[in-house]
Design a protein around this motif. Structure first.
Motif, mmCIF file in Angstrom:
data_model
loop_
_atom_site.group_PDB
_atom_site.id
_atom_site.type_symbol
_atom_site.label_atom_id
_atom_site.label_comp_id
_atom_site.label_asym_id
_atom_site.label_seq_id
_atom_site.Cartn_x
_atom_site.Cartn_y
_atom_site.Cartn_z
ATOM 1 N N VAL A 72 -60.834 35.722 1.079
ATOM 2 C CA VAL A 72 -61.471 36.155 2.325
ATOM 3 C C VAL A 72 -61.434 37.676 2.380
ATOM 4 N N ALA A 73 -62.609 38.301 2.531
ATOM 5 C CA ALA A 73 -62.689 39.767 2.556
ATOM 6 C C ALA A 73 -63.805 40.189 3.505
ATOM 7 N N PRO A 74 -63.638 41.332 4.204
ATOM 8 C CA PRO A 74 -64.687 41.815 5.111
ATOM 9 C C PRO A 74 -65.782 42.535 4.336
ATOM 10 N N GLN A 75 -66.958 42.564 4.902
ATOM 11 C CA GLN A 75 -68.062 43.300 4.307
ATOM 12 C C GLN A 75 -68.197 44.699 4.889
ATOM 13 N N ALA A 182 -66.727 39.855 12.776
ATOM 14 C CA ALA A 182 -66.044 38.556 12.821
ATOM 15 C C ALA A 182 -66.127 37.925 11.440
ATOM 16 N N VAL A 183 -64.962 37.713 10.817
ATOM 17 C CA VAL A 183 -64.881 37.081 9.490
ATOM 18 C C VAL A 183 -64.627 35.596 9.708
ATOM 19 N N THR A 184 -65.575 34.748 9.312
ATOM 20 C CA THR A 184 -65.489 33.312 9.565
ATOM 21 C C THR A 184 -65.240 32.532 8.276
ATOM 22 N N ALA A 185 -64.777 31.292 8.430
ATOM 23 C CA ALA A 185 -64.521 30.405 7.286
ATOM 24 C C ALA A 185 -65.831 29.765 6.851
ATOM 25 N N GLY A 199 -53.878 44.991 13.503
ATOM 26 C CA GLY A 199 -53.715 46.439 13.510
ATOM 27 C C GLY A 199 -53.941 47.100 12.184
ATOM 28 N N GLN A 200 -54.065 46.352 11.120
ATOM 29 C CA GLN A 200 -54.253 46.931 9.784
ATOM 30 C C GLN A 200 -55.698 47.375 9.611
ATOM 31 N N PHE A 201 -55.889 48.551 8.983
ATOM 32 C CA PHE A 201 -57.236 49.036 8.688
ATOM 33 C C PHE A 201 -57.632 48.485 7.326
ATOM 34 N N VAL A 202 -58.802 47.873 7.261
ATOM 35 C CA VAL A 202 -59.255 47.257 6.011
ATOM 36 C C VAL A 202 -60.582 47.867 5.611
ATOM 37 N N SER A 203 -60.852 47.823 4.311
ATOM 38 C CA SER A 203 -62.089 48.357 3.746
ATOM 39 C C SER A 203 -62.967 47.205 3.261
ATOM 40 N N PRO A 204 -64.239 47.469 3.028
ATOM 41 C CA PRO A 204 -65.108 46.412 2.517
ATOM 42 C C PRO A 204 -64.588 45.847 1.193
ATOM 43 N N GLY A 205 -64.508 44.523 1.099
ATOM 44 C CA GLY A 205 -64.039 43.870 -0.115
ATOM 45 C C GLY A 205 -62.538 43.722 -0.219
ATOM 46 N N GLN A 206 -61.783 44.304 0.714
ATOM 47 C CA GLN A 206 -60.328 44.186 0.655
ATOM 48 C C GLN A 206 -59.900 42.763 1.030
ATOM 49 N N LEU A 208 -58.186 39.732 2.616
ATOM 50 C CA LEU A 208 -57.478 39.364 3.841
ATOM 51 C C LEU A 208 -56.618 38.117 3.638
ATOM 52 N N GLY A 209 -56.909 37.362 2.596
ATOM 53 C CA GLY A 209 -56.173 36.126 2.320
ATOM 54 C C GLY A 209 -56.989 35.234 1.400
ATOM 55 N N THR A 210 -56.436 34.059 1.087
ATOM 56 C CA THR A 210 -57.095 33.099 0.198
ATOM 57 C C THR A 210 -57.154 31.744 0.890
ATOM 58 N N ILE A 211 -58.320 31.106 0.838
ATOM 59 C CA ILE A 211 -58.486 29.778 1.413
ATOM 60 C C ILE A 211 -59.131 28.865 0.372
ATOM 61 N N PHE A 212 -58.933 27.563 0.524
ATOM 62 C CA PHE A 212 -59.556 26.606 -0.380
ATOM 63 C C PHE A 212 -60.052 25.403 0.417
ATOM 64 N N ALA A 213 -61.083 24.755 -0.118
ATOM 65 C CA ALA A 213 -61.653 23.572 0.528
ATOM 66 C C ALA A 213 -60.796 22.352 0.215
ATOM 67 N N THR A 214 -60.729 21.439 1.167
ATOM 68 C CA THR A 214 -59.915 20.228 1.004
ATOM 69 C C THR A 214 -60.772 18.984 0.829
#
Length: 423
Positions: A72-75, A182-185, A199-206, A208-214
Motif C-alpha cells: 500500500v503506497a500513496p500516489q 484517501a488511500v483505499t483497499a 502524523g508521518q509525512f509520506v512521499s509518492p510510492g512510499q 504504508l504497509g502490505t495487504i493480501f487478498a483472502t
C-alpha cells in the motif's frame, strides 16, 4: 580234577546255551523300518500376490502464499491525518475501505484555483466567440469575399477553446489529487504489516504497509519429471472447464493438532528450474479463511504444508508386500509344492509402505517371499509358509520321507520333524 570239572562243566554249558540262544533270536528278528527325512530347505515366510488397480499419489511440500499481495503506497505526498483501526498487523479489511488519509487542505485549495482558471477560460472563450461573430458581420457588410482566418478571428477562437480545455484538465488533476488523499483497499483481505502511522509525512510510492487478498491462496509444489508423469499433467497445464486439475490434500500441524485442507492443481509454471531441474505445480485453495478452512482453522500464508496430489489411475497391476522387493526390480517367488525359490525381475510401477505394485514378473496368487535370505539362487530348496491376511500361518511345502531299517534311529528322526519350522 574231577571236582573242578564238575564245577566248570555246568558253567560252560550255560554260557554256550545262552550265547547260542541270543544269536538265534537276533537272526530271527525282522528288520526294523527306518524313517529317513529328506534334506529340508530353509523355512521362509511368503505372502500371496493379488491383482488390483492403483490410484497413484504424488507427495510434495511447499509454502502457502496469497495469490494477490500488494504494498500500500500513496500516489501523492502529504502528512498522514487518519489511519483506519483495521489497518494493523492481522487486521481484516474490506474492498474500498479507507486505510490511510492524508491532509487535504493544500489539495482543496488547488481545486479552488483550478475552478477559477476554468471560469476565466470560459469567459475568455465567450468573448472571443462574440468578437468572431462581429468580425463576420463586418466582413459581410463590407462585401469582402476573400478574407484571412485572422480577420475572421479563427486562431483567437481556437486559442480560447484550448485554454478552456487546459483549465478543465487542471481542475480534473487537482480533483484527482484531492481524491488520492484517501488511500483505499483495492480488495478484501488482511493486513500483513503496517509501516506508517499518524502524523508521518509520506512521499509518492512510499510504503504504508502490505495487504493480501483472502479469497485464494496458492502453494508452489516442486515435482520431478517422474512425479509429473505420475500426476498425468502435461508440461504446460492450465485448468479449464474441459480439463480439471487433480485434487490436492494439504496437511500441516497447527497449534499442535493435525489439519487438512482440500484444493486443486490450477496450472504448472512456465519453465523448468535450471538449478534443481524441477517444475513447479501451482495448487490453489479457495476461501481459506471461510469455507475452505478446517473447522475454522485457515491455511494461512507462510504455513509450510505437505501436499498429496491425486495421480493417474493404473489398471491390471499386481500388489506384493513392500518387503518382498529385493533391490530395485527383483522378487523372490516361493514355489510351495516344489519347495523351490525362483528369482524374478519385475516392472515396478509404484511402491509405498503398504506394498509394491508391479506390471509384470509376478502373477496373482504366487507367493512372494518376505523373509531375508542370504546368497539366494534360482532353484534353491526352501520350505514355504504362507502368512494369511488374518495373521495365521499355512505351510505350503509338503514333507516327504523314505523308509529304511533301524527302529531307534527312525524314532529319533520322526521326533525331530517339527524342528526348524517358522513360528
Amino acid at each position: 580234577m574231577k571236582k573242578i570239572l564238575a564245577i566248570l562243566l555246568p558253567v560252560i554249558v550255560l554260557v554256550v546255551l545262552g550265547g547260542g540262544g541270543s544269536l538265534l533270536l537276533n537272526s530271527l528278528k525282522p528288520p526294523v523300518e527306518r524313517a529317513e527325512e529328506q534334506p529340508r530347505g530353509l523355512s521362509v515366510f511368503a505372502e500371496a500376490a493379488e491383482a488390483t488397480s492403483l490410484e497413484l499419489k504424488v507427495n510434495a511440500q511447499g509454502e502457502v502464499r496469497p495469490k494477490r499481495q500488494i504494498v500500500v503506497a500513496p500516489q501523492i505526498s502529504g502528512r498522514v491525518s487518519f489511519v483506519s483501526p483495521d489497518f494493523v498487523d492481522g487486521g481484516f479489511i474490506r474492498q474500498g475501505q479507507v486505510l490511510v488519509r492524508l491532509e487535504s487542505a493544500d489539495y482543496e485549495l488547488a481545486v479552488v484555483r483550478a475552478k477559477s482558471g476554468v471560469a476565466s477560460a470560459q469567459q475568455r472563450l465567450a468573448r472571443e466567440r462574440a468578437e468572431a461573430e462581429l468580425a463576420l458581420q463586418d466582413i459581410e457588410e463590407l462585401g469582402i469575399e476573400d478574407t484571412s482566418p485572422l480577420a475572421r478571428r479563427e486562431p483567437q477562437l481556437a486559442e480560447a477553446e484550448a485554454s478552456l480545455d487546459s483549465a478543465k484538465a487542471q481542475l480534473a488533476d487537482a480533483q484527482l489529487a484531492l481524491n488520492r488523499t484517501a488511500v483505499t483497499a483495492p480488495f478484501s483481505g488482511r493486513v500483513r504489516e503496517r509501516t506508517a502511522d499518524l502524523g508521518q509525512f509520506v512521499s509518492p510510492g512510499q510504503s504504508l504497509g502490505t495487504i493480501f487478498a483472502t479469497d485464494v491462496v496458492e502453494v508452489s509444489l516442486p515435482l520431478s519429471d517422474e512425479e509429473l508423469g505420475r500426476t498425468g499433467l502435461p508440461l504446460a497445464f492450465q485448468e479449464s472447464e474441459q480439463q480439471r486439475g487433480p485434487k490436492v490434500v494439504f496437511s500441516a500441524s497447527v497449534a499442535g493438532e493435525p489439519r487438512e485442507w482440500v484444493g486443486r492443481v490450477k496450472r504448472t509454471s512456465a519453465a523448468i528450474n535450471p538449478q534443481t531441474r524441477l517444475i513447479n505445480v501451482i495448487a490453489e485453495l479457495d476461501d481459506p479463511y471461510g469455507a475452505g478452512s478446517d473447522n475454522g482453522v485457515p491455511m494461512a500464508p507462510g504455513l509450510f504444508v505437505n501436499a498429496a496430489i491425486d495421480g493417474r489411475s493404473v489398471d491390471s497391476v499386481v500388489k506384493i508386500p513392500r518387503s518382498a522387493l529385493r533391490g530395485v526390480d527383483q522378487v523372490f517367488i516361493g514355489d510351495g509344492p516344489a519347495g523351490e525359490l525362483h528369482i524374478r525381475t519385475v516392472d515396478v510401477v509404484y511402491s509405498t509402505e503398504d506394498g509394491a505394485y508391479v506390471r509384470s514378473g509376478v502373477a496373482p496368487g504366487e507367493l512372494a517371499i518376505i523373509s531375508p535370505i542370504q546368497a539366494a539362487f534360482d532353484g534353491m530348496k526352501i520350505q514355504v509358509v504362507e502368512r494369511m491376511p488374518d495373521g495365521s500361518l499355512e505351510p505350503r511345502t509338503p514333507r516327504t520321507t523314505s523308509m529304511s531299517s533301524d527302529s531307534e534311529e527312525g524314532s529319533a528322526q520322526v521326533a525331530s520333524e517339527g524342528e526348524g519350522a517358522p513360528q
